[in-house]
Motif scaffolding. Structure first.
Motif, PDB file in Angstrom:
ATOM      1  N   LYS A  83      17.491   2.843  -4.885  1.00 11.26           N
ATOM      2  CA  LYS A  83      17.637   3.171  -3.463  1.00 11.26           C
ATOM      3  C   LYS A  83      16.364   3.789  -2.896  1.00 11.26           C
ATOM      4  N   ILE A  84      15.745   4.693  -3.647  1.00 11.80           N
ATOM      5  CA  ILE A  84      14.503   5.319  -3.165  1.00 11.80           C
ATOM      6  C   ILE A  84      13.405   4.264  -3.005  1.00 11.80           C
ATOM      7  N   HIS A  85      13.309   3.362  -3.974  1.00 14.23           N
ATOM      8  CA  HIS A  85      12.317   2.295  -3.865  1.00 14.23           C
ATOM      9  C   HIS A  85      12.605   1.433  -2.630  1.00 14.23           C
ATOM     10  N   ALA A  86      13.879   1.097  -2.418  1.00 10.95           N
ATOM     11  CA  ALA A  86      14.238   0.281  -1.260  1.00 10.95           C
ATOM     12  C   ALA A  86      13.926   1.002   0.049  1.00 10.95           C
ATOM     13  N   PHE A  87      14.213   2.296   0.099  1.00 11.14           N
ATOM     14  CA  PHE A  87      13.961   3.077   1.321  1.00 11.14           C
ATOM     15  C   PHE A  87      12.472   3.117   1.638  1.00 11.14           C
ATOM     16  N   VAL A  88      11.656   3.440   0.646  1.00 15.26           N
ATOM     17  CA  VAL A  88      10.211   3.547   0.868  1.00 15.26           C
ATOM     18  C   VAL A  88       9.615   2.172   1.176  1.00 15.26           C
ATOM     19  N   ARG A  89      10.029   1.174   0.388  1.00 13.63           N
ATOM     20  CA  ARG A  89       9.469  -0.173   0.578  1.00 13.63           C
ATOM     21  C   ARG A  89       9.833  -0.748   1.955  1.00 13.63           C
ATOM     22  N   SER A  90      11.003  -0.406   2.473  1.00 18.12           N
ATOM     23  CA  SER A  90      11.450  -0.967   3.750  1.00 18.12           C
ATOM     24  C   SER A  90      10.874  -0.239   4.952  1.00 18.12           C
ATOM     25  N   PHE A 142      17.405  11.479   9.371  1.00 15.39           N
ATOM     26  CA  PHE A 142      17.996  11.998   8.129  1.00 15.39           C
ATOM     27  C   PHE A 142      19.417  11.462   7.925  1.00 15.39           C
ATOM     28  N   SER A 143      20.162  11.271   9.006  1.00 16.24           N
ATOM     29  CA  SER A 143      21.522  10.737   8.884  1.00 16.24           C
ATOM     30  C   SER A 143      21.505   9.311   8.360  1.00 16.24           C
ATOM     31  N   ASN A 144      20.487   8.514   8.786  1.00 13.87           N
ATOM     32  CA  ASN A 144      20.363   7.153   8.252  1.00 13.87           C
ATOM     33  C   ASN A 144      20.089   7.177   6.759  1.00 13.87           C
ATOM     34  N   PHE A 145      19.241   8.117   6.336  1.00 14.53           N
ATOM     35  CA  PHE A 145      18.885   8.224   4.922  1.00 14.53           C
ATOM     36  C   PHE A 145      20.091   8.642   4.089  1.00 14.53           C
ATOM     37  N   ILE A 146      20.822   9.639   4.535  1.00 17.32           N
ATOM     38  CA  ILE A 146      21.982  10.124   3.780  1.00 17.32           C
ATOM     39  C   ILE A 146      23.061   9.051   3.687  1.00 17.32           C
ATOM     40  N   TYR A 147      23.291   8.374   4.808  1.00 14.42           N
ATOM     41  CA  TYR A 147      24.301   7.311   4.780  1.00 14.42           C
ATOM     42  C   TYR A 147      23.905   6.224   3.784  1.00 14.42           C
ATOM     43  N   PHE A 148      22.632   5.853   3.770  1.00 19.27           N
ATOM     44  CA  PHE A 148      22.161   4.835   2.835  1.00 19.27           C
ATOM     45  C   PHE A 148      22.333   5.277   1.386  1.00 19.27           C
ATOM     46  N   MET A 149      22.106   6.563   1.104  1.00 23.29           N
ATOM     47  CA  MET A 149      22.215   7.040  -0.276  1.00 23.29           C
ATOM     48  C   MET A 149      23.645   6.939  -0.799  1.00 23.29           C
ATOM     49  N   PHE A 150      24.625   6.972   0.062  1.00 21.98           N
ATOM     50  CA  PHE A 150      26.020   6.886  -0.390  1.00 21.98           C
ATOM     51  C   PHE A 150      26.644   5.512  -0.113  1.00 21.98           C
ATOM     52  N   PRO A 181      27.584   1.596  -0.284  1.00 26.52           N
ATOM     53  CA  PRO A 181      27.674   0.699  -1.445  1.00 26.52           C
ATOM     54  C   PRO A 181      26.722  -0.491  -1.334  1.00 26.52           C
ATOM     55  N   THR A 182      25.452  -0.198  -1.142  1.00 26.49           N
ATOM     56  CA  THR A 182      24.407  -1.218  -1.129  1.00 26.49           C
ATOM     57  C   THR A 182      23.105  -0.544  -1.530  1.00 26.49           C
ATOM     58  N   ILE A 183      22.182  -1.326  -2.072  1.00 25.78           N
ATOM     59  CA  ILE A 183      20.867  -0.779  -2.413  1.00 25.78           C
ATOM     60  C   ILE A 183      19.762  -1.525  -1.661  1.00 25.78           C
ATOM     61  N   VAL A 184      20.145  -2.161  -0.549  1.00 22.14           N
ATOM     62  CA  VAL A 184      19.189  -2.780   0.373  1.00 22.14           C
ATOM     63  C   VAL A 184      19.186  -1.940   1.642  1.00 22.14           C
ATOM     64  N   TYR A 185      18.030  -1.409   1.998  1.00 23.76           N
ATOM     65  CA  TYR A 185      17.976  -0.470   3.123  1.00 23.76           C
ATOM     66  C   TYR A 185      17.933  -1.185   4.465  1.00 23.76           C
ATOM     67  N   ARG A 186      18.732  -0.665   5.394  1.00 24.96           N
ATOM     68  CA  ARG A 186      18.667  -1.009   6.810  1.00 24.96           C
ATOM     69  C   ARG A 186      18.894   0.277   7.606  1.00 24.96           C
ATOM     70  N   ASP A 187      18.311   0.347   8.793  1.00 27.57           N
ATOM     71  CA  ASP A 187      18.533   1.520   9.642  1.00 27.57           C
ATOM     72  C   ASP A 187      19.995   1.636  10.063  1.00 27.57           C
ATOM     73  N   VAL A 246      25.326  -6.980  -5.354  1.00 27.23           N
ATOM     74  CA  VAL A 246      24.646  -5.735  -4.965  1.00 27.23           C
ATOM     75  C   VAL A 246      23.293  -5.618  -5.670  1.00 27.23           C
ATOM     76  N   VAL A 247      23.294  -5.784  -6.982  1.00 27.11           N
ATOM     77  CA  VAL A 247      22.046  -5.698  -7.750  1.00 27.11           C
ATOM     78  C   VAL A 247      21.181  -6.929  -7.513  1.00 27.11           C
ATOM     79  N   HIS A 248      21.822  -8.085  -7.401  1.00 28.75           N
ATOM     80  CA  HIS A 248      21.061  -9.315  -7.174  1.00 28.75           C
ATOM     81  C   HIS A 248      20.265  -9.240  -5.877  1.00 28.75           C
ATOM     82  N   ASP A 249      20.858  -8.697  -4.820  1.00 30.91           N
ATOM     83  CA  ASP A 249      20.145  -8.574  -3.545  1.00 30.91           C
ATOM     84  C   ASP A 249      18.910  -7.700  -3.692  1.00 30.91           C
ATOM     85  N   TRP A 250      19.023  -6.599  -4.439  1.00 27.44           N
ATOM     86  CA  TRP A 250      17.866  -5.718  -4.629  1.00 27.44           C
ATOM     87  C   TRP A 250      16.769  -6.435  -5.413  1.00 27.44           C
ATOM     88  N   LEU A 251      17.157  -7.101  -6.504  1.00 26.02           N
ATOM     89  CA  LEU A 251      16.172  -7.827  -7.313  1.00 26.02           C
ATOM     90  C   LEU A 251      15.531  -8.956  -6.505  1.00 26.02           C
TER      91      LEU A 251
END
Length: 542
Positions: free
Chosen positions: A256-263, A285-293, A295-301, A414-419
């Motif tokens: 998730k951290i990699h996805a957040f920074v990379r995006s 910060f609310s976008n970041f917290i919501y993303f951390m919880f 059920p996806t590891i692809v970041y969107r605002d 979920v993992v396939h999308d990140w990879l």
């Protein structure tokens, strides 16, 4: 009057002549035919029969051709309608990528509101609901079997709770480690915000030094995040289930951290303020917290959201999750642990090894299915409902796959999308343009390494069975089965998954108990990298 009499006479004369002709014809009919006349009559009847038979055959053939054409058109029409209905009904499960814009740019992930496939299928297809009920019944029978076995052997009912209790005996420490990991994750957001805000104020000459310094710190953070949790696990001797939870959460946060920074970094770098009303590229910060919880590891605002939380839905899926966990622990307590707990204490026997393996195939398959259903369906759906996360495409219909390429794409979306987005897509577009093979190899290598990483540190061993089967055989099967089009491809996939699950449980259980029961042969790194169950076999051969 004379004319009338003359006219009546002519009519009477004509009538008499007609009567004579009729009588003559009747006499001719009553007379027998001679031989020549009989032959002519027979030939004419035969010709008429042949012509009628030919007419009958031609009529039947024409009707048959017309019927075949009509049936073919009807079947084609039904298939067309069925295909359109299927595509329109299940299009939402497959159109999860935006179309390619340019030749060198791959598709992007597109989020939309949709249920998980099993959820919709159970609601729409009664036959699948019946299959679900059969699976629940089978699991219930297995639990009853475990209860009867417990009572017969120990005089008490254990029902897998002993394994469950020992496996989660240090769960409070797991919560502590998880809270620490989340605190450090929030620190990443703070550091990322400082970097972005300060960068907007620097001159072009200072920006490069600033960027490289923070990139170095980010790499150090990621490495430390991969090292510290396993060290805590080893130092505190956590049981395998607790270790597995920490390691899976660790990798989830790293991804998730990699996805957040990379995006977010590209938009921050390309940002140029023109007016005071320009929107800041730094995510809130609310976008970041919501993303951390989420059920996806692809970041969107922002993500598509549902209107309300269905608490009954949440309760039922959490209940199913805990039941699948209990079923998995029951499989280990009833079949796996009794089969392998004495490995290394008795001489090696090939026949006994084969029996152990086949006794593990069924529980290994049940553990495999329960792991999928418990994690990717029940847990993810419950969390998504709590967060009103709209896109529930956590998997596709992997059970229908006839090739391994499709299986890997649909098993864990979920993992396939990140990879796909952060490894394959970046390699294909930026590192080695238009080279799919290097991207595929990188995806398999990273995935296999981290699968082995979780198993190795959870069980305190290095036995790279997953690395060989997933990264080796699994990678080869992608290319060997890519042209398979028949139903036998699906049969082969299920056969390999079932036998492979049994093999993984068998070999890892052997190594786990061999490291408990067998003596060490080396006091250096060789003891770590050489499987202990092989050394037990060498001792038996001596």
């Amino acid at each position: 009057m004379e004319c009338k009499e003359l006219n009546d006479g002519l009519h009477q004369r004509i009538k008499q002549e007609k009567m004579i002709e009729v009588n003559k014809v009747n006499e001719d009919k009553n007379q027998p035919l001679n031989n020549n006349e009989k032959i002519k009559t027979t030939m004419s009847i035969k010709q008429i029969h042949e012509q009628m038979q030919k007419l009958r055959e031609d009529t039947i053939n024409q009707v048959d051709e017309h019927l075949q054409d009509m049936v073919s058109k009807m079947v084609e029409g039904i298939q067309y309608i069925d295909k359109n209905n299927y595509e329109s009904r299940y299009e939402k499960y497959y159109n999860d990528k935006k179309k390619v814009v340019e030749g060198d740019v791959l598709a992007e992930k597109e989020f939309q509101v949709r249920n998980s496939m099993i959820t919709d299928l159970c609601n729409e297809v009664n036959h699948l609901r019946a299959l679900y009920n059969i699976c629940v019944t089978v699991l219930f029978i297995l639990i009853v079997n475990t209860a009867v076995n417990d009572y017969a052997t120990t005089g008490s009912l254990q029902l897998g709770f002993i394994t469950l209790k020992s496996g989660f005996s240090k769960f409070s420490f797991v919560i502590t480690v998880w809270l620490l990991m989340m605190m450090f994750t929030i620190g990443v957001y703070i550091a990322h915000t400082i970097w972005a805000q300060k960068r907007m104020e620097l001159s072009p000459k200072s920006i490069k030094i600033w960027d490289n310094s923070w990139l170095f710190l980010f790499v150090i953070y990621q490495i430390a995040f991969l090292i510290i949790p396993p060290k805590l696990i080893m130092n505190n001797d956590l049981p395998p289930p607790c270790s597995c939870i920490i390691l899976m959460e660790q990798l989830r946060i790293v991804m998730k951290i990699h996805a957040f920074v990379r995006s977010t970094v590209p938009s921050i770098i390309s940002y140029k303020s023109h007016t005071e009303n320009d929107k800041s590229p730094i995510p809130g910060f609310s976008n970041f917290i919501y993303f951390m919880f989420a059920p996806t590891i692809v970041y969107r605002d922002n993500y598509p959201r549902t209107k309300e939380i269905r608490w009954g839905f949440v309760t039922w899926h959490f209940f199913e999750f805990f039941m699948t966990v209990h079923c998995m622990t029951s499989m280990f307590e009833r079949w796996v642990i009794p089969t392998y707990k004495n490995y290394g204490l008795e001489p090696f026997n090939l026949q006994k090894f084969i029996l152990r393996y086949f006794n593990t195939v069924l529980p290994g398959s049940i553990i495999f299915i329960c792991g999928f259903y418990g994690l990717l369906h029940t847990w993810m759906n419950a969390c998504a409902e709590l967060l009103r996360f709209g896109d529930r495409l956590f998997y596709k219909d992997w059970w229908n796959s006839i090739t391994y390429a499709r299986y890997y794409r649909t098993w864990n979306v979920v993992v396939h999308d990140w990879l796909y987005i952060y490894i394959y897509k970046d390699i294909y577009e930026k590192i080695v343009p238009r080279n799919k093979l290097i991207g595929i190899c990188s995806v398999f290598f990273i995935s296999a390494i981290f699968h082995e990483y979780i198993i190795g540190f959870s069980l305190r061993l290095f036995c790279p069975i997953m690395l060989l089967t997933f990264g080796g055989m699994g990678f080869a099967l992608v290319f060997l089965t890519r042209h398979v089009t028949s139903v036998f491809g699906n049969i082969f996939m299920w056969f390999s998954l079932i036998t492979g699950s049994g093999l993984l449980v068998c070999l890892y259980s052997m190594e786990y108990f061999a490291r408990i029961n067998c003596q060490k042969h080396y006091d250096n790194i060789y003891d770590l990298i050489i499987p202990r169950f092989v050394l037990c076999y060498v001792d038996d051969m001596r």
